[in-house]
Design a protein around this motif. Structure first.
Motif, PDB file in Angstrom:
ATOM      1  N   GLN A  54       0.754  -1.186  -0.361  1.00 48.11           N
ATOM      2  CA  GLN A  54      -0.282   0.310   0.072  1.00 48.11           C
ATOM      3  C   GLN A  54       0.935   1.207  -0.190  1.00 48.11           C
ATOM      4  OE1 GLN A  54      -3.393  -2.329   2.501  1.00 48.11           O
ATOM      5  NE2 GLN A  54      -2.113  -0.364   3.623  1.00 48.11           N
ATOM      6  N   THR A  55       0.189   1.944   0.039  1.00 46.62           N
ATOM      7  CA  THR A  55       0.987   3.812  -0.189  1.00 46.62           C
ATOM      8  C   THR A  55       1.632   3.864   0.999  1.00 46.62           C
ATOM      9  OG1 THR A  55      -0.969   4.795   0.376  1.00 46.62           O
ATOM     10  CG2 THR A  55      -0.368   4.500  -2.111  1.00 46.62           C
ATOM     11  N   ASN A  56       0.930   3.788   2.258  1.00 45.62           N
ATOM     12  CA  ASN A  56       1.938   3.947   3.427  1.00 45.62           C
ATOM     13  C   ASN A  56       2.700   2.748   3.921  1.00 45.62           C
ATOM     14  OD1 ASN A  56      -0.439   1.757   3.989  1.00 45.62           O
ATOM     15  ND2 ASN A  56      -1.486   2.674   5.368  1.00 45.62           N
ATOM     16  N   ASN A  57       2.976   1.757   2.636  1.00 44.64           N
ATOM     17  CA  ASN A  57       3.897   0.533   3.515  1.00 44.64           C
ATOM     18  C   ASN A  57       3.909  -0.122   3.843  1.00 44.64           C
ATOM     19  OD1 ASN A  57       6.012   1.546   1.771  1.00 44.64           O
ATOM     20  ND2 ASN A  57       6.521   3.378   3.132  1.00 44.64           N
ATOM     21  N   ARG A  58       2.227  -0.338   4.285  1.00 46.58           N
ATOM     22  CA  ARG A  58       1.668  -1.165   4.983  1.00 46.58           C
ATOM     23  C   ARG A  58       1.045  -2.605   3.373  1.00 46.58           C
ATOM     24  NH1 ARG A  58      -2.069   1.136   8.922  1.00 46.58           N
ATOM     25  NH2 ARG A  58      -0.662   1.864  10.541  1.00 46.58           N
ATOM     26  N   SER A  88      -0.998  -5.378   2.150  1.00 49.53           N
ATOM     27  CA  SER A  88      -2.374  -6.375   2.254  1.00 49.53           C
ATOM     28  C   SER A  88      -1.836  -7.823   1.178  1.00 49.53           C
ATOM     29  CB  SER A  88      -3.206  -5.962   0.690  1.00 49.53           C
ATOM     30  OG  SER A  88      -3.671  -4.119   1.569  1.00 49.53           O
ATOM     31  N   LEU A 136       1.701  -5.081   8.426  1.00 50.03           N
ATOM     32  CA  LEU A 136       2.607  -3.409   8.833  1.00 50.03           C
ATOM     33  C   LEU A 136       3.683  -3.808   7.684  1.00 50.03           C
ATOM     34  CD1 LEU A 136       3.195  -2.930  12.313  1.00 50.03           C
ATOM     35  CD2 LEU A 136       1.420  -1.508  10.811  1.00 50.03           C
ATOM     36  N   GLU A 137       4.582  -3.256   7.612  1.00 51.07           N
ATOM     37  CA  GLU A 137       5.580  -3.160   6.910  1.00 51.07           C
ATOM     38  C   GLU A 137       6.623  -3.991   6.860  1.00 51.07           C
ATOM     39  OE1 GLU A 137       8.380   0.617   8.126  1.00 51.07           O
ATOM     40  OE2 GLU A 137       6.884   1.222   6.696  1.00 51.07           O
ATOM     41  N   HIS A 165      -1.879  -6.301  11.174  1.00 49.50           N
ATOM     42  CA  HIS A 165      -3.215  -5.273  11.681  1.00 49.50           C
ATOM     43  C   HIS A 165      -4.250  -5.184  11.606  1.00 49.50           C
ATOM     44  CE1 HIS A 165      -3.479  -1.074  12.588  1.00 49.50           C
ATOM     45  NE2 HIS A 165      -4.139  -0.612  11.401  1.00 49.50           N
TER      46      HIS A 165
END
Length: 86
Positions: free
Chosen positions: A36-40, A42, A60-61, A67
């Motif tokens: 994802q754009t927030n580095n998490r 999916s 999380l990354e 999460h």
């Protein structure tokens, strides 16, 4: 399985039908994985025991700390139309 406080205190209560075993299976063998754009990260996987529904697991990354986890109806619908991997 490592989890965030958010998962422990909110997500797991909101989605009690999601079994930790299923989360582990999706992380081990996802049908799709996306950063994802927030580095998490999916991960999606089909859960046959839940009528073939698609479980989305967000980590999380580090790719290990869970999460959030929930059944993703939109992915399932796209999958049925052939727009996502089975």
């Amino acid at each position: 399985m490592k989890t965030t406080n958010y998962f422990d205190n909110f997500a797991s209560q909101k989605h009690p039908e999601v079994q930790r075993e299923w989360i582990g299976r999706v992380l081990a063998d996802p049908v799709k994985k996306e950063v994802q754009t927030n580095n998490r990260i999916s991960y999606w996987g089909n859960i046959e025991e839940a009528e073939g529904r698609v479980l989305r697991v967000i980590t999380l990354e580090d790719g290990e700390t869970v999460h959030n986890a929930f059944f993703d109806r939109n992915f399932y619908k796209r999958q049925q139309r052939g727009e996502e991997p089975q």
